[in-house]
Enzyme design. Sequence first.
Site, PDB file in Angstrom:
ATOM      1  N   GLN A 202      -9.789  -3.401 -27.133  1.00 29.06           N
ATOM      2  CA  GLN A 202      -9.870  -4.865 -27.164  1.00 29.06           C
ATOM      3  C   GLN A 202      -9.429  -5.432 -25.812  1.00 29.06           C
ATOM      4  OE1 GLN A 202      -7.770  -4.737 -31.388  1.00 29.06           O
ATOM      5  NE2 GLN A 202      -7.999  -6.851 -30.763  1.00 29.06           N
ATOM      6  N   GLU A 237      -5.526  -3.557 -29.178  1.00 29.78           N
ATOM      7  CA  GLU A 237      -5.125  -4.557 -28.188  1.00 29.78           C
ATOM      8  C   GLU A 237      -4.349  -3.875 -27.060  1.00 29.78           C
ATOM      9  OE1 GLU A 237      -3.338  -8.197 -29.661  1.00 29.78           O
ATOM     10  OE2 GLU A 237      -2.408  -8.612 -27.731  1.00 29.78           O
ATOM     11  N   ARG A 315       5.655 -14.493 -33.247  1.00 31.90           N
ATOM     12  CA  ARG A 315       4.711 -15.201 -34.114  1.00 31.90           C
ATOM     13  C   ARG A 315       5.237 -15.277 -35.556  1.00 31.90           C
ATOM     14  NH1 ARG A 315      -0.519 -17.433 -33.875  1.00 31.90           N
ATOM     15  NH2 ARG A 315      -1.099 -16.771 -31.794  1.00 31.90           N
ATOM     16  N   THR A 445       0.719 -16.783 -28.047  1.00 31.00           N
ATOM     17  CA  THR A 445       2.017 -17.462 -27.987  1.00 31.00           C
ATOM     18  C   THR A 445       2.622 -17.320 -26.588  1.00 31.00           C
ATOM     19  OG1 THR A 445       3.095 -15.498 -28.873  1.00 31.00           O
ATOM     20  CG2 THR A 445       2.446 -17.191 -30.447  1.00 31.00           C
ATOM     21  N   ALA A 514      -5.717 -12.735 -30.737  1.00 28.49           N
ATOM     22  CA  ALA A 514      -5.140 -14.047 -31.059  1.00 28.49           C
ATOM     23  C   ALA A 514      -6.197 -15.029 -31.584  1.00 28.49           C
ATOM     24  CB  ALA A 514      -4.401 -14.631 -29.852  1.00 28.49           C
ATOM     25  N   GLU A 718      -8.258 -14.540 -37.465  1.00 26.58           N
ATOM     26  CA  GLU A 718      -7.069 -14.112 -38.205  1.00 26.58           C
ATOM     27  C   GLU A 718      -6.692 -14.978 -39.415  1.00 26.58           C
ATOM     28  OE1 GLU A 718      -5.139 -14.060 -34.299  1.00 26.58           O
ATOM     29  OE2 GLU A 718      -3.966 -12.398 -35.076  1.00 26.58           O
TER      30      GLU A 718
HETATM   31  N1  MTE Z   1     -13.480  -8.790 -37.413  1.00 29.44           N
HETATM   32  C1  MTE Z   1     -14.055  -7.573 -37.331  1.00 29.44           C
HETATM   33  N2  MTE Z   1     -15.229  -7.372 -37.936  1.00 29.44           N
HETATM   34  N3  MTE Z   1     -13.461  -6.547 -36.648  1.00 29.44           N
HETATM   35  C2  MTE Z   1     -12.240  -6.696 -36.037  1.00 29.44           C
HETATM   36  O1  MTE Z   1     -11.728  -5.757 -35.429  1.00 29.44           O
HETATM   37  N4  MTE Z   1     -10.367  -8.242 -35.544  1.00 29.44           N
HETATM   38  C3  MTE Z   1      -9.642  -9.421 -36.004  1.00 29.44           C
HETATM   39  C4  MTE Z   1     -10.581 -10.614 -36.137  1.00 29.44           C
HETATM   40  N5  MTE Z   1     -11.751 -10.249 -36.892  1.00 29.44           N
HETATM   41  C5  MTE Z   1     -11.598  -7.979 -36.125  1.00 29.44           C
HETATM   42  C6  MTE Z   1     -12.288  -9.015 -36.817  1.00 29.44           C
HETATM   43  C7  MTE Z   1      -8.552  -9.802 -35.099  1.00 29.44           C
HETATM   44  S1  MTE Z   1      -7.077  -9.016 -35.242  1.00 29.44           S
HETATM   45  C8  MTE Z   1      -8.696 -10.797 -34.182  1.00 29.44           C
HETATM   46  S2  MTE Z   1      -7.406 -11.284 -33.216  1.00 29.44           S
HETATM   47  C9  MTE Z   1      -9.975 -11.469 -33.982  1.00 29.44           C
HETATM   48  O2  MTE Z   1     -10.991 -11.002 -34.835  1.00 29.44           O
HETATM   49  C10 MTE Z   1     -10.394 -11.252 -32.527  1.00 29.44           C
HETATM   50  O3  MTE Z   1     -11.606 -11.830 -32.250  1.00 29.44           O
HETATM   51  P1  MTE Z   1     -11.775 -13.407 -31.965  1.00 29.44           P
HETATM   52  O4  MTE Z   1     -10.689 -13.792 -31.032  1.00 29.44           O
HETATM   53  O5  MTE Z   1     -13.117 -13.484 -31.397  1.00 29.44           O
HETATM   54  O6  MTE Z   1     -11.634 -14.073 -33.290  1.00 29.44           O
HETATM   55  N1  HPA Z   2      -1.588 -13.048 -30.675  1.00 29.01           N
HETATM   56  C1  HPA Z   2      -2.274 -11.908 -30.561  1.00 29.01           C
HETATM   57  N2  HPA Z   2      -2.103 -11.058 -29.598  1.00 29.01           N
HETATM   58  C2  HPA Z   2      -1.190 -11.344 -28.680  1.00 29.01           C
HETATM   59  C3  HPA Z   2      -0.445 -12.506 -28.734  1.00 29.01           C
HETATM   60  C4  HPA Z   2      -0.656 -13.420 -29.782  1.00 29.01           C
HETATM   61  O1  HPA Z   2      -0.033 -14.472 -29.904  1.00 29.01           O
HETATM   62  N3  HPA Z   2       0.392 -12.504 -27.687  1.00 29.01           N
HETATM   63  C5  HPA Z   2       0.157 -11.352 -27.048  1.00 29.01           C
HETATM   64  N4  HPA Z   2      -0.800 -10.648 -27.626  1.00 29.01           N
HETATM   65 MO1  MOS Z   3      -5.666  -9.663 -33.263  1.00 33.30          MO
HETATM   66  S1  MOS Z   3      -3.980  -8.933 -34.153  1.00 33.30           S
HETATM   67  O1  MOS Z   3      -4.740 -10.779 -32.235  1.00 33.30           O
HETATM   68  O2  MOS Z   3      -6.100  -8.399 -32.217  1.00 33.30           O
END
Ligand code: MTE
Ligand code: HPA
Ligand code: MOS
Length: 761
Positions: A202, A237, A315, A445, A514, A718
């Site tokens: 990621q 991540e 968080r 954050t 995030a 999330e």
């Molecule tokens: N959805 C799918 N299909 N696969 C994933 O790995 N990760 C989740 C969420 N949805 C994830 C997912 C997490 S932990 C986060 S932080 C967000 O997607 C990251 O993507 P975004 O910032 O584009 O929402």
């Molecule tokens: N969310 C998700 N990932 C992160 C953050 C947060 O607030 N800070 C650092 N990595």
């Molecule tokens: Mo999502 S736990 O911020 O990769």
Amino acid sequence: MIGVEKASKKKAFNIDAPYHVTGQTKYLDDVPELQGTLYAKVFYSPIAHGHIQHIDASKAAALVGVVRIFSNKDIPGENQVGGIIPDEPLLAEKEVHFIGQPILLVVAETEEIAIKALQLIEVEIEPKEVIVDPRQAFYNESLLSKSRTFNIGDTDKAFDNCKYVFEGTTESGGQEHVYLEPQGAYAIPQNRGSMLIHSSTQGPTAVQRTCARILGVPMNQVEVDVNRIGGGFGGKEDQASPWAAMVALAAYLLQKPVKYILERKEDLQMTGKRHPYKSEYKIGLNEDLRIIAYKATFFQNGGAAADLSPAVLERTLFHATNSYAIPNVNVTAHCCKTHLPPNTAFRGFGGPQGMFVIESAIHRAARELNVSVVELQEKNLMADGLELPYGQIVEECQAQKCWHQSKSNFDFKQATQEIEIFNQNNRYLKKGIALMPVCFGISFTNTPMNNARALVHVYSDGSVGISTGAVEMGQGVSTKMIQIAAQGFGVEADKIKLENTNTTRVANTSPSAASATADLNGKALQDATRQIVERLNVVVLEELKIEKDADIQLKNEWVYVNGVQSDLPWKDLVQKAFLKRVNLSAKGHYSTPRIHFDKTKEKGHPFAYHVYGTAILTTTVDCLRGNYEFDSVRLVHDFGASMNTAIDLGQIEGGLVQGMGWMTLEDVVYNEKGELKSNSLATYKVPDYYTAPKEIDVQFLETEGNEMAILKSKAVGEPPLMYGIGAYFAIANAILAFNPKATIPYSAPMTTEKVLLALYS
Ligand code: MTE
Ligand code: HPA
Ligand code: MOS
């Protein structure tokens, strides 16, 4: 192109869907292997804590086909992978701190040979005391980072004035990410000593930084490329970096391509998971059932190294009061060091752990007071103008709107009556219902991480190539980026090509995490398209010989002037601009405005905005067996103005079910020796077709959307996970319908065993 052109005309499509269903999507393991590629495998610590006395890898090294075995001594740079705190070696030195900690890296001509070699390695480790419990670690003063406290008002004084005060403890378990694609990387030496790394991450920049550190080279010598990944859920991540660093190390020293994709068993054993928490709370209410004071202490099980734990901890504090308005709050969190694999980011990033505690406190208080939980929740919902414990003033609050719409649209009153009748008529089947409100802050954050860049090229034939720092992991961000570029240029999605995420094209990126990926990268992309459009507009003025103040628009692949279609199509415009030597490339940048946070005061305005929603969950518990099923989950969610309803719905359904799994089925079990007992997908259960709710009904809250969100379409990754917390309380309520005196353990997951124990407690 299959299906893409037609689909792109709609607001609900996924650019990857046709390739997924026909098996054409390319992952890390689909990168064609170069001749001479070698395969790596980790030899890891078999015990959770100890001092390495002796290692003998000579027999393994002598095996035909073993190329070399690397130890920490071979690392040319720094033996360090810790992101926030430098406390984690890539390969163990004198001490080992968890079962699964990498000690040696075997590189062989085939994976099979590498596996054989592992069995020939002998180590002697003098065992030391193993701690797996975060409270015990805390009392031993074994902490990974500084403890933190958020405070507003005067809780101690407020408790004195409360009519009712309740204290209790809760626990929530870990959670395995179960991304479909395990961790892995493939490193390929390039000219003049530089390195190309394909990684399932990621965070391409995190991988680049870690690899440069291990190799002892500047970051510009490491190029990280990510096509897409098969799920991350936070697990990639930061924890994708060690595997990349290992193959980079071997490839660098051997000058051969080296690949390592973990087997599921290795991945389960070596990588960290969601943080288990043990918590204590004290909640105080007045005569009118308003929550006046809330105090909580969170003991976070961080594992053996800091990893992202300090950020996750933060968080938890930000979300300790979920959707409730509480004037006096004092919450403290401890980041406890134990002998488990370092726990890490997982969807919700500590938020869910904090929310489970306040929901438990409210549930418990309602029971003690013999009032309805729903009434207590409802009385205390937040609204505009509230100062949150961390100083941010609530704006555009949708908490009450979501709550009331979900109650009225899904006829909560009637549902409760039906459940009562059902429960009266059934002795051994009991239904339970729970409402779960969610308020989740959007932004890293850690304020400095809230920035992104994009690179856009318009080619002379009118086609477009875009690069951003966003990593596609199934959340649909690729489609969203294509939509943004298509909208920016007024062209169809099939004119846009999204390039791999690559550190050479877009540098210094924050991980895709995030829930902020589309906001940050999308706004950077808008910045880049805007620059090119501005240059093209100058060409339009010249070509069409029109007034400077004319309204020029690019849409449907045509130039419109003052709302009327001109005779200049997009393609010709680009061609003319090209001949006029106009720059058709641009780099965009975005950094979230307004946000700030002062850690010395623990106050500020850390979030660009909040996402809200309320879910109603209904379950049926079999009171002879302790089994349960979920009849339905109905929810109202604040999407803002969703830019892609198919993708956003998918995120809600996936997040919800993942959260329900955390609360019910998924049980990460380590014994007191730090051995992972749930070490396969046979012993670790995740929700599937049979255990998912029978019905999921998602309603879109009608709002204008928020300016800080990309195209006013709010982050969605999330927040829905936390609706799953309601699953715990729906089951608890069914148990109470069977046995009103039952002891609810407030210990998640609510496995069948725990349900049975509670039913007959
Ligand atoms: N959805 C799918 N299909 N696969 C994933 O790995 N990760 C989740 C969420 N949805 C994830 C997912 C997490 S932990 C986060 S932080 C967000 O997607 C990251 O993507 P975004 O910032 O584009 O929402
Ligand atoms: N969310 C998700 N990932 C992160 C953050 C947060 O607030 N800070 C650092 N990595
Ligand atoms: Mo999502 S736990 O911020 O990769």
